[in-house]
Design a protein around this motif. Structure first.
Motif, short mmCIF file in Angstrom:
data_model
loop_
_atom_site.label_atom_id
_atom_site.label_comp_id
_atom_site.label_asym_id
_atom_site.label_seq_id
_atom_site.Cartn_x
_atom_site.Cartn_y
_atom_site.Cartn_z
N MET A 23 0.82 -1.21 0.00
CA MET A 23 0.00 0.00 0.00
C MET A 23 0.86 1.27 0.00
SD MET A 23 -3.04 -0.88 -0.47
CE MET A 23 -3.83 0.70 -0.23
N VAL A 24 2.05 1.20 0.56
CA VAL A 24 2.97 2.33 0.48
C VAL A 24 3.34 2.59 -0.98
CG1 VAL A 24 5.30 3.12 1.06
CG2 VAL A 24 3.86 2.07 2.83
N TRP A 25 3.63 1.51 -1.72
CA TRP A 25 3.97 1.65 -3.13
C TRP A 25 2.74 2.03 -3.96
CZ3 TRP A 25 8.59 -0.84 -5.74
CH2 TRP A 25 9.66 -0.96 -4.85
N ARG A 62 2.60 -16.24 -6.19
CA ARG A 62 3.57 -15.78 -5.18
C ARG A 62 2.92 -14.78 -4.22
NH1 ARG A 62 6.77 -16.00 -10.03
NH2 ARG A 62 6.48 -13.76 -10.42
N LEU A 63 2.06 -13.91 -4.74
CA LEU A 63 1.38 -12.94 -3.89
C LEU A 63 0.49 -13.63 -2.86
CD1 LEU A 63 0.51 -10.01 -3.20
CD2 LEU A 63 -1.24 -10.23 -4.98
N CYS A 64 -0.25 -14.63 -3.31
CA CYS A 64 -1.15 -15.35 -2.40
C CYS A 64 -0.38 -16.17 -1.37
CB CYS A 64 -2.11 -16.24 -3.19
SG CYS A 64 -3.31 -15.31 -4.17
N ALA A 65 0.78 -16.71 -1.78
CA ALA A 65 1.61 -17.46 -0.83
C ALA A 65 2.11 -16.55 0.28
CB ALA A 65 2.78 -18.10 -1.56
N TRP A 66 2.31 -15.27 -0.03
CA TRP A 66 2.79 -14.31 0.97
C TRP A 66 1.65 -13.78 1.82
CZ3 TRP A 66 3.83 -8.53 -0.16
CH2 TRP A 66 4.26 -7.89 1.02
N THR A 67 0.58 -13.27 1.19
CA THR A 67 -0.48 -12.59 1.94
C THR A 67 -1.54 -13.52 2.51
OG1 THR A 67 -1.71 -12.19 -0.11
CG2 THR A 67 -0.18 -10.47 0.60
N CYS A 68 -1.64 -14.74 1.98
CA CYS A 68 -2.55 -15.76 2.49
C CYS A 68 -4.00 -15.28 2.62
CB CYS A 68 -2.09 -16.29 3.85
SG CYS A 68 -0.49 -17.10 3.80
N TYR A 73 8.65 -11.94 -0.79
CA TYR A 73 7.95 -11.78 -2.06
C TYR A 73 8.88 -10.92 -2.90
CZ TYR A 73 3.96 -10.05 -5.00
OH TYR A 73 3.10 -9.72 -6.02
N PRO A 74 9.13 -11.24 -4.17
CA PRO A 74 10.12 -10.48 -4.94
C PRO A 74 9.78 -8.99 -5.02
CG PRO A 74 9.56 -12.52 -6.07
CD PRO A 74 8.59 -12.38 -4.93
N TRP A 75 10.79 -8.16 -4.83
CA TRP A 75 10.57 -6.72 -4.96
C TRP A 75 10.07 -6.36 -6.35
CZ3 TRP A 75 10.24 -3.59 -0.98
CH2 TRP A 75 10.94 -3.89 0.21
N THR A 76 10.53 -7.08 -7.37
CA THR A 76 10.04 -6.79 -8.72
C THR A 76 8.56 -7.11 -8.84
OG1 THR A 76 10.87 -8.98 -9.39
CG2 THR A 76 12.26 -7.07 -9.87
N ASP A 77 8.09 -8.16 -8.18
CA ASP A 77 6.65 -8.46 -8.16
C ASP A 77 5.88 -7.33 -7.49
OD1 ASP A 77 6.97 -10.88 -9.43
OD2 ASP A 77 6.39 -12.12 -7.72
N LEU A 78 6.41 -6.85 -6.37
CA LEU A 78 5.73 -5.78 -5.65
C LEU A 78 5.63 -4.54 -6.54
CD1 LEU A 78 6.10 -4.84 -1.96
CD2 LEU A 78 6.11 -3.05 -3.68
N ALA A 79 6.72 -4.23 -7.27
CA ALA A 79 6.72 -3.07 -8.15
C ALA A 79 5.69 -3.22 -9.27
CB ALA A 79 8.12 -2.85 -8.73
N VAL A 80 5.63 -4.39 -9.89
CA VAL A 80 4.67 -4.63 -10.97
C VAL A 80 3.25 -4.51 -10.42
CG1 VAL A 80 3.75 -6.38 -12.53
CG2 VAL A 80 6.22 -6.02 -12.38
#
Length: 249
Positions: free
Chosen positions: A26-28, A181-187, A54-61
């Motif tokens: 949410m910051v990004w 990958r997002l779902c594996a992190w945020t559950c 979670y990969p930073w590149t995923d977060l950026a995308v």
């Protein structure tokens, strides 16, 4: 939880984004909203100790940035990595931990990208259906949906187009890998795909509306018909019922 610092450089102006790991999406998201389309951004992210699961590149995308793969490498600061980004004409994810439902559109329309709001057109029935289903408490407010209702929003493909029919099967497959990958992190408790095309293209060509045998990040997946006004066969009540079933996990 210890805060994680990301250093952002826009045209030589540097600032720090400091937040716990779980709050960085949410910051990004907020960073994307403050920058014009096409703005070049350099960020320095920590890699020592793997502070982000979670990969930073995923977060950026997911946050609405295009990542230049040729402009990434070690930062001048030890234990950090440098990424070169560009603000894309798209929507930023509204996601975080503890979601009871993650809503996944196919991709943003150009209207949605420019408005900063998914399912924005007057003919799209997502928000009326979500209100009728009782899964959101405010109309057309994805941030409130996340913060107050535990409902996050993302897209399988982040590239905005006039029509989803312009997307390729490869784009859907790459997008679903990011979502896994997002779902594996945020559950999230459950995931709902709004529209069958993406899941059919990337996961199961014969998929029908309802709960799917496949999962994302080990979370259950529900596929529902499109809420677009072009899908006149499915009534508002039926769309609301699909969302209720999806949220039930």
């Amino acid at each position: 939880m210890d805060p994680v610092t990301v250093v952002v450089d826009v045209a030589g102006v540097r600032r720090e984004l400091v937040a716990p790991v779980d709050e960085h999406p949410m910051v990004w998201h907020d960073l994307h909203r403050t920058l014009g389309v096409g703005t070049e951004v350099e960020v320095s992210v920590p890699v020592r100790g793997e502070p982000l699961p979670y990969p930073w590149t995923d977060l950026a995308v997911g946050a609405g940035f295009e990542v230049d793969p040729h402009e990434a490498g070690p930062s001048a600061e030890e234990g950090r990595r440098r990424l070169r980004l560009r603000t894309a004409r798209t929507l930023a994810d509204t996601v975080g931990p503890g979601m009871r439902l993650l809503v996944c559109g196919l991709n943003p329309s150009l209207h949605a990208a420019d408005a900063g709001l998914g399912f924005v057109t007057a003919s799209n029935r997502f928000w009326p259906a979500a209100r009728r289903a009782g899964i959101v408490s405010a109309d057309r407010d994805p941030v409130n949906a996340l913060r107050s209702d535990g409902v996050g929003m993302t897209d399988i493909v982040k590239r905005a187009t006039p029509r989803a029919a312009e997307l390729s099967a490869d784009e859907y497959r790459t997008g679903l890998q990011r979502l896994d990958r997002l779902c594996a992190w945020t559950c999230p408790r459950a995931v709902v795909m709004v529209g069958l095309a993406g899941w059919r293209a990337a996961a199961d060509r014969s998929a029908r509306p309802g709960r799917q045998p496949g999962r994302l990040g080990e979370r259950p997946v529900y596929v529902m018909p499109s809420t677009s006004g072009l899908n006149a066969r499915t009534s508002l009540d039926e769309l609301a019922e699909h969302l209720r079933r999806a949220a039930s996990g």
